[in-house]
Scaffold this motif. Structure first.
Motif, PDB file in Angstrom:
ATOM      1  N   PHE A  63      32.091  36.412  48.627  1.00  0.00           N
ATOM      2  CA  PHE A  63      32.887  35.205  47.522  1.00  0.00           C
ATOM      3  C   PHE A  63      32.597  36.168  46.072  1.00  0.00           C
ATOM      4  O   PHE A  63      34.023  36.259  45.323  1.00  0.00           O
ATOM      5  N   VAL A  64      31.909  37.466  46.076  1.00  0.00           N
ATOM      6  CA  VAL A  64      32.503  38.344  44.730  1.00  0.00           C
ATOM      7  C   VAL A  64      33.869  38.729  45.213  1.00  0.00           C
ATOM      8  O   VAL A  64      33.949  39.213  43.536  1.00  0.00           O
ATOM      9  N   TRP A  65      34.301  39.809  45.494  1.00  0.00           N
ATOM     10  CA  TRP A  65      35.423  39.891  46.092  1.00  0.00           C
ATOM     11  C   TRP A  65      36.706  39.081  45.907  1.00  0.00           C
ATOM     12  O   TRP A  65      37.235  39.515  44.415  1.00  0.00           O
ATOM     13  N   VAL A  66      36.234  38.392  46.421  1.00  0.00           N
ATOM     14  CA  VAL A  66      37.554  37.252  45.648  1.00  0.00           C
ATOM     15  C   VAL A  66      37.564  36.875  44.147  1.00  0.00           C
ATOM     16  O   VAL A  66      38.328  36.690  43.455  1.00  0.00           O
ATOM     17  N   LEU A  67      36.445  36.333  44.075  1.00  0.00           N
ATOM     18  CA  LEU A  67      36.053  35.679  42.579  1.00  0.00           C
ATOM     19  C   LEU A  67      36.218  36.211  41.429  1.00  0.00           C
ATOM     20  O   LEU A  67      37.600  36.127  40.404  1.00  0.00           O
ATOM     21  N   PHE A  68      35.803  37.740  41.507  1.00  0.00           N
ATOM     22  CA  PHE A  68      35.564  38.879  40.750  1.00  0.00           C
ATOM     23  C   PHE A  68      37.450  39.000  40.594  1.00  0.00           C
ATOM     24  O   PHE A  68      37.780  39.380  39.958  1.00  0.00           O
TER      25      PHE A  68
END
Length: 103
Positions: A63-68
């Protein structure tokens, strides 16, 4: 490079750093959970809790990889557009006078 473009560039780099820090913290959390489950196996459900924690950390990392990553990429793309379309300042760092200040 104008100050606003430089500031946006610093924000894009900061977003990338924050992304890696959050992913690193999640991986450390998963690793510590696995180590605690292996060392202190006192309950029947500690392996289940460790597995659920590791899975949730991996999901959080994705989730962090995709969003940020999307934030960072979008801001970097906008910076590239701004660099190619803005007026270049003269060789000095002096700010040109505002249009309403010119005679």
């Amino acid at each position: 490079m104008s100050n606003s473009i430089a500031a946006a560039s610093r924000v894009a780099v900061a977003i990338g750093v924050i992304k890696w820090v959050l992913i690193g913290l999640a991986m450390v959390t998963a690793g510590v959970t696995v180590l605690l489950a292996l060392v202190n196996d006192t309950t029947d459900y500690s392996a289940t809790v460790a597995t659920l924690t590791v899975v949730s950390c991996v999901v959080w990392c994705l989730f962090v990889w995709v969003l940020f990553g999307w934030f960072e990429h979008t801001l970097s793309a906008l910076l590239a557009i701004a660099r190619n379309t803005t007026q270049q300042l003269p060789g000095t760092y002096a700010v040109p006078p505002a249009p309403y200040d010119r005679p």
